[in-house]
Design an enzyme around this catalytic site. Structure first.
Site, PDB file in Angstrom:
ATOM      1  N   LYS A 125     -36.420 -14.949  -2.597  1.00 45.53           N
ATOM      2  CA  LYS A 125     -36.290 -15.129  -4.050  1.00 45.53           C
ATOM      3  C   LYS A 125     -35.506 -13.942  -4.589  1.00 45.53           C
ATOM      4  CE  LYS A 125     -37.717 -17.901  -7.388  1.00 45.53           C
ATOM      5  NZ  LYS A 125     -37.978 -19.339  -7.409  1.00 45.53           N
ATOM      6  N   ASP A 165     -33.444 -20.824 -11.009  1.00 46.97           N
ATOM      7  CA  ASP A 165     -34.855 -20.702 -11.426  1.00 46.97           C
ATOM      8  C   ASP A 165     -34.777 -20.434 -12.932  1.00 46.97           C
ATOM      9  OD1 ASP A 165     -37.773 -20.361 -10.241  1.00 46.97           O
ATOM     10  OD2 ASP A 165     -37.583 -18.758 -11.704  1.00 46.97           O
TER      11      ASP A 165
HETATM   12  P1  NDP Z   1     -35.852 -22.841 -17.336  1.00 44.81           P
HETATM   13  O1  NDP Z   1     -35.245 -21.521 -17.575  1.00 44.81           O
HETATM   14  O2  NDP Z   1     -34.987 -24.036 -17.314  1.00 44.81           O
HETATM   15  O3  NDP Z   1     -37.019 -23.111 -18.391  1.00 44.81           O
HETATM   16  C1  NDP Z   1     -38.105 -22.258 -18.488  1.00 44.81           C
HETATM   17  C2  NDP Z   1     -38.978 -22.734 -19.629  1.00 44.81           C
HETATM   18  O4  NDP Z   1     -40.167 -21.966 -19.670  1.00 44.81           O
HETATM   19  C3  NDP Z   1     -38.328 -22.552 -20.993  1.00 44.81           C
HETATM   20  O5  NDP Z   1     -38.839 -23.529 -21.842  1.00 44.81           O
HETATM   21  C4  NDP Z   1     -38.814 -21.178 -21.408  1.00 44.81           C
HETATM   22  O6  NDP Z   1     -38.804 -20.969 -22.803  1.00 44.81           O
HETATM   23  C5  NDP Z   1     -40.216 -21.187 -20.874  1.00 44.81           C
HETATM   24  N1  NDP Z   1     -40.637 -19.819 -20.533  1.00 44.81           N
HETATM   25  C6  NDP Z   1     -40.075 -18.997 -19.629  1.00 44.81           C
HETATM   26  N2  NDP Z   1     -40.703 -17.817 -19.591  1.00 44.81           N
HETATM   27  C7  NDP Z   1     -41.679 -17.911 -20.503  1.00 44.81           C
HETATM   28  C8  NDP Z   1     -42.683 -17.027 -20.927  1.00 44.81           C
HETATM   29  N3  NDP Z   1     -42.809 -15.795 -20.400  1.00 44.81           N
HETATM   30  N4  NDP Z   1     -43.528 -17.458 -21.887  1.00 44.81           N
HETATM   31  C9  NDP Z   1     -43.417 -18.709 -22.416  1.00 44.81           C
HETATM   32  N5  NDP Z   1     -42.484 -19.592 -22.034  1.00 44.81           N
HETATM   33  C10 NDP Z   1     -41.634 -19.197 -21.099  1.00 44.81           C
HETATM   34  O7  NDP Z   1     -36.644 -22.694 -15.958  1.00 44.81           O
HETATM   35  P2  NDP Z   1     -37.175 -23.831 -14.990  1.00 44.81           P
HETATM   36  O8  NDP Z   1     -37.566 -25.022 -15.749  1.00 44.81           O
HETATM   37  O9  NDP Z   1     -36.200 -23.951 -13.887  1.00 44.81           O
HETATM   38  O10 NDP Z   1     -38.464 -23.133 -14.358  1.00 44.81           O
HETATM   39  C11 NDP Z   1     -39.765 -23.284 -14.931  1.00 44.81           C
HETATM   40  C12 NDP Z   1     -40.812 -22.937 -13.884  1.00 44.81           C
HETATM   41  O11 NDP Z   1     -40.661 -23.802 -12.752  1.00 44.81           O
HETATM   42  C13 NDP Z   1     -40.732 -21.516 -13.325  1.00 44.81           C
HETATM   43  O12 NDP Z   1     -42.040 -21.085 -12.998  1.00 44.81           O
HETATM   44  C14 NDP Z   1     -39.945 -21.701 -12.037  1.00 44.81           C
HETATM   45  O13 NDP Z   1     -40.194 -20.663 -11.100  1.00 44.81           O
HETATM   46  C15 NDP Z   1     -40.522 -23.036 -11.558  1.00 44.81           C
HETATM   47  N6  NDP Z   1     -39.722 -23.759 -10.602  1.00 44.81           N
HETATM   48  C16 NDP Z   1     -38.443 -24.156 -10.915  1.00 44.81           C
HETATM   49  C17 NDP Z   1     -37.712 -24.876  -9.991  1.00 44.81           C
HETATM   50  C18 NDP Z   1     -36.367 -25.424 -10.320  1.00 44.81           C
HETATM   51  O14 NDP Z   1     -35.856 -26.230  -9.529  1.00 44.81           O
HETATM   52  N7  NDP Z   1     -35.757 -25.087 -11.443  1.00 44.81           N
HETATM   53  C19 NDP Z   1     -38.246 -25.165  -8.642  1.00 44.81           C
HETATM   54  C20 NDP Z   1     -39.627 -24.812  -8.464  1.00 44.81           C
HETATM   55  C21 NDP Z   1     -40.308 -24.101  -9.406  1.00 44.81           C
HETATM   56  P3  NDP Z   1     -37.502 -20.325 -23.500  1.00 44.81           P
HETATM   57  O15 NDP Z   1     -36.456 -21.390 -23.436  1.00 44.81           O
HETATM   58  O16 NDP Z   1     -37.940 -19.992 -24.882  1.00 44.81           O
HETATM   59  O17 NDP Z   1     -37.170 -19.123 -22.680  1.00 44.81           O
END
Ligand code: NDP
Length: 450
Positions: A125, A165
């Site tokens: 990662k 991510d």
């Molecule tokens: P994105 O950046 O596309 O979206 C993240 C979302 O979570 C946004 O809505 C963001 O809000 C919110 N967010 C992030 N950090 C915080 C925080 N500290 N407090 C509150 N809200 C938060 O990321 P992904 O959708 O890709 O990833 C989301 C999760 O899924 C993560 O845990 C990631 O590790 C996991 N994941 C993702 C994969 C992928 O294929 N993308 C694969 C497997 C797991 P805002 O827009 O306001 O920042």
């Protein structure tokens, strides 16, 4: 148990202040106890001692210039955790909260998750404390180029294959790939999540969200239930959350919430998916825009969340899909969900539930799909992207989606059979950890002391 505790104590002592890493190790290692008691080869070969230290921790400076001509400096990380079963594989996260401990927890989890996919991928990662929010497109490009100026030395299609991510989507992968190509003069499948015209796989964008819903469906099917017609809550509004909402609609469920770092939306008639995509994927605005455009929806700002409660988890639902970030669902949230009749939790985000929340879900014996199983669909389709790149072929959407569905079914089967083998059939946390660990550990033993 004494041996397991020694390992946990060692992790805490050697990695002070890396609390997310401690949490991830504790969650995995404690559940391995029945396997360690049954087979002493893992302790004799010091597998746990080897697994808690990454193969390599790369930490570098990223220097870039903003639009005002000011020099900006960030920290970059790539943690190559374990490559016993394949090249290191795992995403890059760009978020101001990123530090060594967060990347280490994610890398550690990734080792077991990738093992569960049945594809040949090790775990790694990376990321940076760079905050993409509010940056211009040109700034994002210059940052990605500067990040790759260092990262390119360590990655390769047979060595380490990063992906997206939080904060790293198609746009960022494009800039990173462009710079990799410029520096190396090679067109390799060195990153996944690439654009569809230059090596990307159809259905990669959808894969994690779709996969998490497929996993929920499998858990429910095993108990004679389904998602059809059921109210569901989703947190986050990024890549994983959006495609979780989309797949829930495909299966006839009604997703009623989404959230971001500023607040949450409750839309009792069901989230307007087209509007959500428009606001988050195109305009990159926060969710208050949704409430302005759809006045029937209720917006709760994070400032109005009650102490220690996340507003999303106060909404009654049949199934919950935490899809934002780590530790977004605590003990109070878990109590709220259960009190309101929640029967299923499928984790799209990595480690979204705290250890206490996890414990409560297990005690309640609801369908609880831990992240390393439930969200493995994303990396699985990344693995399929690598296969397509290696064979210079391109599969259509239906074929990739079908493979994804099969992989999620198989992960559920493997994890639940392992839980049954160790006499706790509803404990998919234990099932996932043991099944993921056993394959990696056996590979390490077969490959000798290296
Ligand atoms: P994105 O950046 O596309 O979206 C993240 C979302 O979570 C946004 O809505 C963001 O809000 C919110 N967010 C992030 N950090 C915080 C925080 N500290 N407090 C509150 N809200 C938060 O990321 P992904 O959708 O890709 O990833 C989301 C999760 O899924 C993560 O845990 C990631 O590790 C996991 N994941 C993702 C994969 C992928 O294929 N993308 C694969 C497997 C797991 P805002 O827009 O306001 O920042």
């Amino acid at each position: 148990m004494e041996y397991v505790q020694t390992i946990i104590d060692r992790v805490k002592k050697e990695n002070p202040e890396q609390c997310e890493f401690h949490q991830a190790v504790e969650e995995v290692i404690k559940t391995l106890q029945p396997l360690l008691e049954q087979e002493d080869k893992y302790s004799k070969k010091a597998i746990l001692e080897r697994l808690i230290i990454p193969d390599r921790e790369i930490h570098f400076r990223v220097t870039w210039m903003d639009d005002c001509g000011k020099i900006q400096v960030n920290r970059g990380y790539r943690i190559e955790f374990n490559n016993a079963i394949g090249p290191y594989k795992g995403g890059l996260r760009f978020h101001p909260s990123v530090n060594q401990g967060i990347i280490k927890f994610l890398g550690f989890e990734q080792v077991f998750k990738n093992s569960l996919t049945t594809l040949a991928m090790g775990g790694g990662k990376g990321g940076s404390d760079f905050d993409p929010k509010g940056k211009s497109d040109a700034e994002i490009m210059r940052f990605c180029q500067a990040f790759m100026n260092e990262l390119f030395r360590y990655i390769g299609d047979h060595t380490d294959v990063p992906a997206g991510d939080i904060g790293v989507g198609g746009r960022e992968i494009g800039y990173l790939f462009g710079q990799y190509k410029k520096l190396t003069n090679r067109f390799d499948g060195v990153l996944t999540g690439k654009g569809l015209n230059w090596g990307g796989s159809l259905a990669r964008t959808e894969a994690t969200g779709y996969g998490s819903v497929y996993f929920a469906e499998e858990m429910l099917k095993a108990r004679g239930e389904s998602l059809e017609g059921k109210i569901c809550t989703v947190s986050g509004s990024g890549n994983v959350a959006i495609y979780t909402v989309e797949k829930l609609y495909h299966l006839g469920a009604i997703p009623v919430t989404v959230s971001d770092s500023k607040g949450m939306i409750y839309d009792k008639d069901g989230i307007d998916l087209a509007l959500l995509k428009e606001i988050k994927e195109k305009r990159r605005e926060d969710l208050s825009a949704y409430a302005r455009e759809k006045t029937s929806a209720k917006y709760v700002s994070i400032k109005d969340y009650k102490d220690g409660i996340h507003a999303v988890w106060e909404i009654p639902c049949f199934a919950a899909f935490p899809s934002a970030t780590q530790n977004e669902l605590n003990l109070n949230d878990a109590k709220n969900l259960l009190a309101n009749g929640c029967k299923c939790v499928s984790e799209g985000a990595n480690m979204p539930s705290t250890l206490q929340a996890t414990e409560l879900f297990l005690q309640a014996k609801i369908c609880y799909g831990p992240a390393k199983a439930a969200n493995a669909g994303g990396v699985a389709v990344s693995g399929l992207e690598m296969s397509q790149n290696a064979s210079m072929t391109k599969w259509d959407f239906e074929m990739v989606d079908k493979r994804l569905h099969q992989i999620m079914e198989n992960i559920f089967l493997n994890v639940s059979q392992t839980a049954t083998e160790f006499k706790d059939p509803t404990n998919l946390v234990m099932g996932a950890n043991i099944a993921g660990f056993r394959k990696v550990a056996d590979a390490m033993i077969e490959q000798g002391i290296v």
